[in-house]
Design an enzyme around this catalytic site. Structure first.
Site, PDB file in Angstrom:
ATOM      1  N   CYS A 125       4.297  33.597   9.738  1.00 64.94           N
ATOM      2  CA  CYS A 125       4.995  34.222  10.857  1.00 64.94           C
ATOM      3  C   CYS A 125       5.667  33.184  11.749  1.00 64.94           C
ATOM      4  CB  CYS A 125       4.020  35.071  11.651  1.00 64.94           C
ATOM      5  SG  CYS A 125       3.485  36.448  10.654  1.00 64.94           S
TER       6      CYS A 125
ATOM      7  N   GLU B 116       0.823  -1.217   0.000  1.00 66.15           N
ATOM      8  CA  GLU B 116       0.000   0.000   0.000  1.00 66.15           C
ATOM      9  C   GLU B 116       0.854   1.262   0.000  1.00 66.15           C
ATOM     10  OE1 GLU B 116      -2.310  -0.563   3.590  1.00 66.15           O
ATOM     11  OE2 GLU B 116      -0.598  -0.072   4.856  1.00 66.15           O
TER      12      GLU B 116
ATOM     13  N   TYR C  83       1.906  14.255   0.085  1.00 68.75           N
ATOM     14  CA  TYR C  83       1.946  14.942   1.378  1.00 68.75           C
ATOM     15  C   TYR C  83       2.215  16.441   1.212  1.00 68.75           C
ATOM     16  CZ  TYR C  83       2.342  10.056   2.682  1.00 68.75           C
ATOM     17  OH  TYR C  83       2.122   8.702   2.791  1.00 68.75           O
TER      18      TYR C  83
END
Ligand code: LLP
Length: 860
Positions: free
Chosen positions: A811, A741, A840
């Protein structure tokens, strides 16, 4: 060809030094001739310094120990024939000048050693290796033959034994314009010997190990040369010993102190003694590969360009002995250290590293500097025992990180320290010049540790290999057989379309479906795997899910939302549900919908047993250790929350039996970004042998984690080797289906992130390139120190004249997409492309600072 014009007396000198292998063959001598001619054509006078033919110094040393004159002359005959063969190959006349040297060697060998005293005789005999090679070379090059002993003078040092004075003498050289002018009178190309000099009385002395480099350096200093070039069998200094770390990077630029530190702490390519004479007159030293003169080498000089501090090298010395001394009831006693060190002085042992505490001082002795034998140590220990308790720890190895500004890099050493933390570290020492940090460990573990530590330095950015002005290619890339050329990435052929897309809105992810399909087919071609699933957490874009469904992939999901996405995009694709610490309701809903659910804890069976009654379930186990590109993606071992520990396996199976749940799938996924093809066969074998204990099992799922090279020098995963490894296990366990997988492997390269340059800024020595994507768009660099290729798509192919830190608008100081990237000088509005962003990337994007989520677009 016309002769070049004569050089003025003021023409600069270049010193070229060639070692034994470089003077042993005709081909190499032709290279020497070409190099000397090229330097002469630059307008420089050339001084060639040569070693003896390879192996000759050892032969001569051997003959010195031989008492029998007939035996000595037999060796002489072999020396004669070796040089005669080379002379013939070089096309030299039979009665050339080198024969005179041969005769003088013959005369020496027929003498009894005692005629001149053994050591002076030995030095005179051994000098003949260089006298012969330089005489041959003078003839071949048509160069003026210079006797080095007329120029280099040795100076006896206080406390130096006669042996050292004769065989490992010390030179003191300062630039001398009068000598330079006198040598200039002799010719434009001169050749002389390395390794030899003369003492105050005019006798021949030797310069010891690395003596030819030392000679070249002293000639360079004396002549205040434009540079000294050391020609050897490797392109230069590397960030680690390339024989142990194939991924070690060529060091393109070093300052004298760094190079000295690397040479002193283990690198063999340059003798540590040869830098000192060059430092004061600031003569640069180059290291180059004789076999491949076109390769860039290492340049050592007064100042190396450096934007930010970097670890330059990881060196190692073996044969280290530690002496730990505990004071006996003399806490903070004045003079304790003086008493202790007096003993080392008395035994003639020099101390290297020192660690001290109130009642203990531990020092290291370096076997290369000290003639250490067990008698010397025992005598030292006996004397020390009068003032303290002594413990000798040996054999040890000293592993040293070298780089200017070491103390400002400590925050990048986290991974390296964690790795060392699992070893016995006997001593840590930080040099007071801020150039090195040394760890002393057991010698037995050092060889295996070195490549791991080097990889961690590269990974953490402590060794800034991306700065191509400082670091060159890896040893492997330069010398190992070239890996099959990688095809150009898809986006190179789609530049115009990408720039158009970027004009609509950035930050923007683009996914290239043909690349996804190509990766899917490459995996489907592995015959050993029965069923493939796509781990859709990597990228759940519906177009990708349906493309992979069409390629025959099932879908692996970890949350209800992922199950919904899978059902919507690919209703017929088989699904797996593998959540972790999910609430009861997630399991209940998935079971109701008929999904195959995999558990990785006892809790669900213990607490919600009724849910699983009469169901088929999967079990995810932890095989005890994790793998992967970063600590945070390792999903096995005691530091990870995943998987059922094997110690709980029997209890899990008993509970399942009691409830009436059938365990049909055994699963392990130990981490992400793995490039070692042997990993999965290993997992497969372990699962298969566990599986034999579970009667109800149908399939083994060995997870995903298939990696892609992130950094230069990393080799792609070898799919053929993976298939072969899996096939072998399969033949032993044909009763189980094999499932996998992967996520990243299928989609990472297919995706790029387009961002637009917002602002440019210089601060201290650093140049920042601001873009409208940041850690909210692509979190991987900030979270894992992941490396993504970054190019200026607007200026693709323009010269890379700037060194940028590529940062986003968030920031946080961690909002960095890439460090130290050489790129074209950019302007506001340029489009920057970030590679390998398909996995990702968008999936982990956030709305942090309320900057909104990135746009996603699919290219067919
Ligand atoms: N199977 C399971 C149970 C997993 O947990 C994962 C990934 C995969 C398969 C797929 O792994 P892949 O083939 O994509 O490596 N965000 C990290 C990766 C985290 C992976 C989490 N689990 C990264 O960007 O590198």
């Amino acid at each position: 060809m016309s002769e070049p014009l004569p050089l003025p007396v003021s023409a600069p000198w270049i010193v070229l030094k060639f070692g034994g292998t470089s003077v042993s063959t005709t081909a190499r001598w032709k290279t020497i001739r070409d190099l000397a001619a090229a330097r002469r054509a630059e307008g420089a006078r050339v001084l060639v310094v040569v070693s003896a033919l390879s192996g000759m110094t050892d032969t001569l040393k051997g003959v010195c120990a031989e008492l029998d004159v007939t035996q000595r002359l037999a060796v002489w005959a072999r020396i004669e024939s070796r040089h005669a063969a080379l002379a013939a190959a070089l096309g030299l006349a039979p009665e050339a000048a080198w024969r005179t040297q041969l005769q003088s060697l013959h005369a020496l060998l027929t003498q009894a050693a005692s005629a001149q005293g053994a050591l002076p005789w030995q030095a005179a005999v051994m000098a003949h290796g260089e006298l012969l090679s330089s005489a041959l070379g003078a003839d071949f090059l048509g160069a003026h033959w210079l006797d080095a002993r007329g120029v280099l003078h040795a100076h006896a040092q206080p406390n130096q034994s006669e042996r050292v004075q004769r065989l490992s003498a010390t030179l003191e050289t300062a630039p001398d314009a009068a000598v330079a002018a006198a040598l200039a009178q002799r010719g434009e190309v001169l050749i002389t010997q390395g390794f030899i000099a003369r003492d105050a009385a005019g006798a021949t002395v030797l310069l010891g190990r690395g003596g030819s480099d030392t000679s070249a350096a002293h000639f360079g200093a004396l002549l205040r040369a434009a540079r000294v070039e050391i020609w050897t069998d490797v392109a230069g200094m590397f960030s680690a010993n390339p024989r142990q770390v194939a991924d070690a990077r060529l060091l393109r630029q070093l300052d004298y102190e760094e190079a000295q530190e690397i040479a002193t702490t283990g690198a063999k390519v340059l003798h540590p003694r040869c830098l000192a004479p060059l430092r004061a007159p600031r003569v640069p030293l180059w290291i180059k590969d004789t076999e491949r003169p076109a390769l860039d080498g290492t340049v050592i000089g007064a100042e190396a360009v450096s934007a930010s501090p970097s670890v330059k090298a990881l060196s190692m010395r073996k044969g280290i002995t530690l002496v730990a001394m505990e004071s006996i009831g003399m806490w903070q006693q004045v003079g304790f250290l003086a008493d202790v060190f007096a003993q080392f002085k008395r035994h003639g042992l020099s101390v290297d590293l020192i660690g001290s505490a109130e009642t203990n001082v531990t020092v290291s002795l370096d076997s290369t500097e000290n003639l250490l034998d067990s008698d010397a140590l025992a005598a030292l220990a006996a004397d020390l025992a009068r003032v303290c308790r002594v413990k000798v720890i040996a054999p040890c190895a000293a592993i040293t990180l070298v780089g200017r500004g070491m103390r400002s890099m400590l925050h990048r050493l986290e991974g390296l320290l964690a790795e060392l933390g699992s070893q016995r570290v006997h001593l840590i020492s930080q040099s007071s010049n801020n150039l090195n940090l040394t760890f002393v460990v057991d010698e037995a573990v050092a060889d295996a540790l070195l490549p791991r530590l080097h990889a961690l330095l590269l990974h953490s950015g402590a060794l800034r290999a991306d700065d191509v002005a400082l670091f060159g290619p890896s040893w492997q890339a330069l010398y190992a057989p070239a890996p099959a050329a990688q095809p150009a990435p898809w986006w190179r052929g789609a530049r115009a379309r990408l720039l158009d897309a970027a004009a609509r809105a950035t930050p923007r992810y683009i996914y290239h479906l043909p690349t996804v399909r190509a990766r899917a087919r490459a995996l489907r071609a592995l015959g050993a795997v029965d069923r493939w699933h796509y781990a859709l957490k990597a990228n759940p874009h519906p177009a990708l899910l349906s493309a992979l469904d069409a390629e025959g992939f099932g879908l692996e999901c970890v949350a209800p939302g992922e199950l919904d996405a899978a059902r919507a995009a690919a209703p017929r694709a088989p699904r797996l549900f593998t959540p972790n610490f999910a609430p009861r309701a997630d399991y209940a809903a998935a079971l109701d919908a008929g999904e195959l659910v995999t558990l990785d804890a006892l809790h669900p069976l213990q607490q919600w047993g009724a849910l699983f009654a009469a169901r088929e379930i999967g079990l995810r186990v932890d095989l005890g250790s994790g793998v992967g590109h970063h600590e945070k993606v390792r999903t096995g071992g005691s530091a990870s929350k995943f998987g059922l520990p094997l110690t709980d396996l029997a209890e899990f199976l008993a509970l399942a039996r009691r409830i009436g749940a059938r365990v049909v799938l055994l699963h392990a996924h130990l981490g992400s970004g793995v490039l070692d093809a042997t990993h999965w066969p290993g997992v497969y074998a372990q699962l298969a042998s566990l599986g034999e204990r579970i009667g109800t099992l149908r399939a083994l799922n060995i997870g995903g984690g298939l990696g892609l090279p992130q950094r230069a020098g990393e080799q792609p995963l070898d799919l053929a080797a993976l298939d072969a490894g899996l096939g072998e296990i399969k033949r032993a366990y044909p009763q189980f289906e094999l499932w996998m997988e992967p996520g990243r492997f299928l989609v990472a390269e297919a995706g790029v992130l387009l961002a637009r340059v917002t602002q440019l800024k210089s601060k201290d020595a650093r140049a920042y390139l601001g873009v409208d994507a940041g850690m909210h768009t692509l979190l991987r660099p900030a979270l894992y120190g992941a490396r993504h290729g970054i190019v200026n798509l607007t200026r693709l192919g323009a010269p890379a004249d700037a060194l940028y830190q590529i940062v986003g608008p968030i920031c946080e100081s961690g909002d960095v997409l890439g460090n130290d990237r050489r790129m074209p000088v950019a302007q506001e509005g340029d489009v920057v492309l970030i590679e390998h962003a398909g996995a990702y990337g968008a999936a982990m994007a956030s709305n942090y600072n309320l900057r909104g989520l990135p746009v996603e677009e699919v290219f067919e």
